[in-house]
Motif scaffolding. Structure first.
Motif, PDB file in Angstrom:
ATOM      1  N   GLU A 191       0.343  -1.448   0.074  1.00 34.12           N
ATOM      2  CA  GLU A 191      -0.294  -0.075   0.172  1.00 34.12           C
ATOM      3  C   GLU A 191       0.834   0.821  -0.086  1.00 34.12           C
ATOM      4  N   GLN A 192       1.964   1.180   0.456  1.00 30.54           N
ATOM      5  CA  GLN A 192       2.593   2.154   0.971  1.00 30.54           C
ATOM      6  C   GLN A 192       4.163   1.964   0.616  1.00 30.54           C
ATOM      7  N   GLY A 193       4.590   0.880   0.091  1.00 28.89           N
ATOM      8  CA  GLY A 193       6.218   1.392  -1.292  1.00 28.89           C
ATOM      9  C   GLY A 193       7.433   0.959  -0.337  1.00 28.89           C
ATOM     10  N   MET A 194       6.688   1.437   1.048  1.00 24.76           N
ATOM     11  CA  MET A 194       7.966   1.408   2.512  1.00 24.76           C
ATOM     12  C   MET A 194       7.731   0.369   3.745  1.00 24.76           C
ATOM     13  N   LEU A 195       8.169  -0.117   4.528  1.00 27.34           N
ATOM     14  CA  LEU A 195       8.128  -0.313   5.266  1.00 27.34           C
ATOM     15  C   LEU A 195       8.580   0.981   6.265  1.00 27.34           C
ATOM     16  N   LYS A 196       8.101   0.988   7.499  1.00 29.48           N
ATOM     17  CA  LYS A 196       8.515   2.249   8.409  1.00 29.48           C
ATOM     18  C   LYS A 196       8.557   1.791   9.546  1.00 29.48           C
ATOM     19  N   PHE A 197      10.170   2.481  10.671  1.00 27.95           N
ATOM     20  CA  PHE A 197       9.879   2.363  11.933  1.00 27.95           C
ATOM     21  C   PHE A 197      11.245   2.413  12.616  1.00 27.95           C
ATOM     22  N   ASP A 198      11.288   2.739  13.957  1.00 26.47           N
ATOM     23  CA  ASP A 198      11.961   3.404  14.862  1.00 26.47           C
ATOM     24  C   ASP A 198      13.393   2.459  14.927  1.00 26.47           C
ATOM     25  N   ILE A 199      15.083   2.309  14.639  1.00 32.28           N
ATOM     26  CA  ILE A 199      15.556   2.174  15.591  1.00 32.28           C
ATOM     27  C   ILE A 199      16.408   2.718  15.931  1.00 32.28           C
ATOM     28  N   ASN A 200      16.095   2.988  18.205  1.00 28.09           N
ATOM     29  CA  ASN A 200      17.525   3.752  18.609  1.00 28.09           C
ATOM     30  C   ASN A 200      17.469   5.307  18.633  1.00 28.09           C
ATOM     31  N   GLY A 201      15.899   5.765  17.951  1.00 25.93           N
ATOM     32  CA  GLY A 201      15.720   7.459  18.096  1.00 25.93           C
ATOM     33  C   GLY A 201      16.203   7.308  16.246  1.00 25.93           C
ATOM     34  N   THR A 202      16.650   6.488  15.433  1.00 30.49           N
ATOM     35  CA  THR A 202      16.909   6.542  13.906  1.00 30.49           C
ATOM     36  C   THR A 202      15.985   5.425  12.916  1.00 30.49           C
ATOM     37  N   ALA A 203      14.882   6.697  12.191  1.00 29.18           N
ATOM     38  CA  ALA A 203      13.871   6.411  10.802  1.00 29.18           C
ATOM     39  C   ALA A 203      14.358   5.580  10.308  1.00 29.18           C
ATOM     40  N   VAL A 204      13.883   4.336   9.898  1.00 27.06           N
ATOM     41  CA  VAL A 204      14.208   3.781   8.879  1.00 27.06           C
ATOM     42  C   VAL A 204      12.788   3.217   7.734  1.00 27.06           C
ATOM     43  N   GLU A 205      13.511   3.654   6.928  1.00 25.51           N
ATOM     44  CA  GLU A 205      11.953   3.219   5.973  1.00 25.51           C
ATOM     45  C   GLU A 205      12.880   2.159   4.995  1.00 25.51           C
ATOM     46  N   LEU A 206      12.298   0.991   4.226  1.00 29.24           N
ATOM     47  CA  LEU A 206      12.943   0.193   3.068  1.00 29.24           C
ATOM     48  C   LEU A 206      11.403  -0.380   2.786  1.00 29.24           C
ATOM     49  N   SER A 207      12.401  -0.141   1.148  1.00 34.25           N
ATOM     50  CA  SER A 207      11.540  -0.192   0.222  1.00 34.25           C
ATOM     51  C   SER A 207      11.738  -2.339   0.069  1.00 34.25           C
ATOM     52  N   LYS A 208      11.255  -2.416  -1.586  1.00 31.79           N
ATOM     53  CA  LYS A 208      11.121  -3.481  -1.526  1.00 31.79           C
ATOM     54  C   LYS A 208      12.448  -4.285  -2.183  1.00 31.79           C
ATOM     55  N   ASP A 209      13.309  -2.828  -2.558  1.00 29.48           N
ATOM     56  CA  ASP A 209      14.240  -3.525  -3.311  1.00 29.48           C
ATOM     57  C   ASP A 209      15.701  -3.051  -2.355  1.00 29.48           C
ATOM     58  N   ASP A 210      14.809  -3.009  -0.445  1.00 31.41           N
ATOM     59  CA  ASP A 210      16.033  -3.583   0.328  1.00 31.41           C
ATOM     60  C   ASP A 210      15.334  -4.058   1.092  1.00 31.41           C
ATOM     61  N   LEU A 211      14.950  -4.943   0.703  1.00 29.14           N
ATOM     62  CA  LEU A 211      14.605  -6.042   1.633  1.00 29.14           C
ATOM     63  C   LEU A 211      14.597  -7.820   0.726  1.00 29.14           C
ATOM     64  N   LEU A 212      15.066  -8.827   1.602  1.00 27.74           N
ATOM     65  CA  LEU A 212      15.139  -9.886   1.305  1.00 27.74           C
ATOM     66  C   LEU A 212      13.507 -10.481   1.751  1.00 27.74           C
ATOM     67  N   ILE A 213      12.250 -10.687   0.836  1.00 28.65           N
ATOM     68  CA  ILE A 213      11.213 -10.937   1.000  1.00 28.65           C
ATOM     69  C   ILE A 213      10.431 -13.366   0.945  1.00 28.65           C
ATOM     70  N   GLU A 214      10.137 -13.663   1.888  1.00 36.86           N
ATOM     71  CA  GLU A 214       9.910 -15.138   1.078  1.00 36.86           C
ATOM     72  C   GLU A 214       8.481 -14.943   1.930  1.00 36.86           C
ATOM     73  N   MET A 215       8.066 -16.080   1.212  1.00 37.81           N
ATOM     74  CA  MET A 215       6.438 -16.308   1.191  1.00 37.81           C
ATOM     75  C   MET A 215       6.944 -17.879   2.363  1.00 37.81           C
ATOM     76  N   VAL A 216       6.128 -17.760   3.511  1.00 33.84           N
ATOM     77  CA  VAL A 216       6.264 -19.259   3.745  1.00 33.84           C
ATOM     78  C   VAL A 216       5.190 -19.969   4.386  1.00 33.84           C
ATOM     79  N   GLN A 217       4.940 -21.301   4.313  1.00 28.83           N
ATOM     80  CA  GLN A 217       3.687 -21.419   4.448  1.00 28.83           C
ATOM     81  C   GLN A 217       3.424 -22.214   6.087  1.00 28.83           C
ATOM     82  N   LYS A 218       2.142 -21.873   6.156  1.00 29.40           N
ATOM     83  CA  LYS A 218       1.723 -22.137   8.175  1.00 29.40           C
ATOM     84  C   LYS A 218       1.941 -23.808   7.568  1.00 29.40           C
ATOM     85  N   GLU A 219       1.729 -23.970   9.677  1.00 27.31           N
ATOM     86  CA  GLU A 219       1.784 -25.854   9.533  1.00 27.31           C
ATOM     87  C   GLU A 219       0.838 -27.053   8.960  1.00 27.31           C
TER      88      GLU A 219
END
Length: 329
Positions: A191-219
């Motif tokens: 929806e937003q194109g980014m994951l946003k969160f804070d690490i020790n006072g540093t604002a972090v913004e990660l796009s899909k290019d910054d992430l290794l994404i894996e779909m996993v199945q539930k048991e």
């Protein structure tokens, strides 16, 4: 012309007698083979010449003596059905992904499965769902808009992009990503194109290019996905499904023995099941179905006869050791 078409037409080819549907199947295959050979003749002249002589010259003495003397085929555009082609392409994609799920779960195709869930841009009608069920040996196919009940996502930082931007915070980012609700995070990312969160006072913004994404199945579920389609197999097997799996395995073993013995397709047989009461009980319970599939006039528990006409073999049937005997009657 494709392996898929021939595979889907097998029952029509193998039907008893020479009903009109069987004739239609043979004529369609024949026409396709001859036409494809003519189209391919300029590229593979010798192979297509051999095919043409076998298929055409052997039965039509008035036909041109060489494929290279035939007119090049002309497309009959009125026979083109784009919707049918698109739907069947979708069916084939789902079947291929379903087979991959079976392989990943190490479940043989003879073992029936309860339900397969499909998330796709389009929903297929009952005719196509029946093909999928038959090809994958599943009892039900359910098209859904959401497979999050069966799958989730895991995220890891792409070090070559995240490292230079947030080097000192990399450890915290890894922990934050590992703790995310996978489905909720994927929704936010889409929806937003980014994951946003804070690490020790540093604002972090990660796009899909910054992430290794894996779909996993539930048991209890196995999934496969591409850009547009996600397939999920429910690998939880009920007692009824397990029993049916045994039935199909027994049928397969008997059919193999028929072939090894050189029996004709229409030969009737007698069958014995020995050395395993569990298998014998399953056979007794499903005798009518098994007998119909293998053309058995009689199925009994116990040892086979001692005469040479009996063919006897030890089998491992889904982990159960049993001795199966057959003889032609």
């Amino acid at each position: 012309m494709s392996n898929w078409y021939v595979r889907r037409s097998r029952e029509r080819f193998w039907a008893k007698g020479m009903e009109q549907d069987k004739i239609n199947a043979y004529m369609t295959l024949y026409t396709a083979l001859v036409t494809v050979s003519k189209c391919a003749a300029p590229m593979i002249p010798f192979m297509t010449e051999d095919i043409y002589r076998n298929l055409v010259c052997s039965i039509d003495k008035e036909a041109p003596e060489s494929i290279h003397l035939c007119d090049f085929p002309v497309a009959e555009e009125k026979f083109i059905d784009k919707k049918l082609e698109e739907d069947m392409e979708e069916v084939l994609k789902v079947v291929v992904m379903g087979r991959a799920c079976r392989n990943a779960a190490n479940i043989k195709n003879r073992q029936p499965i309860g339900t397969m869930f499909v998330k796709a841009p389009m929903s297929l009608g009952g005719f196509y769902q029946d093909i999928i069920k038959e090809e994958l040996n599943v009892k039900a196919v359910s098209f859904t808009d959401d497979v999050r009940d069966f799958t989730t996502y895991t995220f890891k930082p792409q070090l070559r992009t995240v490292g230079p931007k947030y080097g000192k915070q990399l450890g915290g980012i890894q922990k934050e990503l590992a703790a995310l609700d996978g489905n909720a995070a994927m929704d936010e990312l889409n929806e937003q194109g980014m994951l946003k969160f804070d690490i020790n006072g540093t604002a972090v913004e990660l796009s899909k290019d910054d992430l290794l994404i894996e779909m996993v199945q539930k048991e209890g579920y196995v999934s496969e996905a591409d850009n547009t389609v996600t397939v999920v197999l429910d690998t939880n097997l009920t007692e009824e499904l397990v029993e049916e799996g045994f039935v199909y395995e027994v049928i397969s073993k008997i059919q193999t023995m028929r072939k090894e013995a050189g029996y004709e397709v229409m030969d009737h047989i007698e069958v014995t099941i020995d050395k395993n009461e569990k298998i014998a009980a399953i056979v007794r319970k499903n005798e009518a179905m098994i007998a119909g599939k293998v053309l058995a006039d009689k199925m009994v528990s116990g040892a086979a006869g001692t005469s040479d006409e009996w063919k006897v073999k030890n089998w491992n049937v889904n982990g159960e050791e049993a001795v199966i005997g057959i003889r032609r009657v």
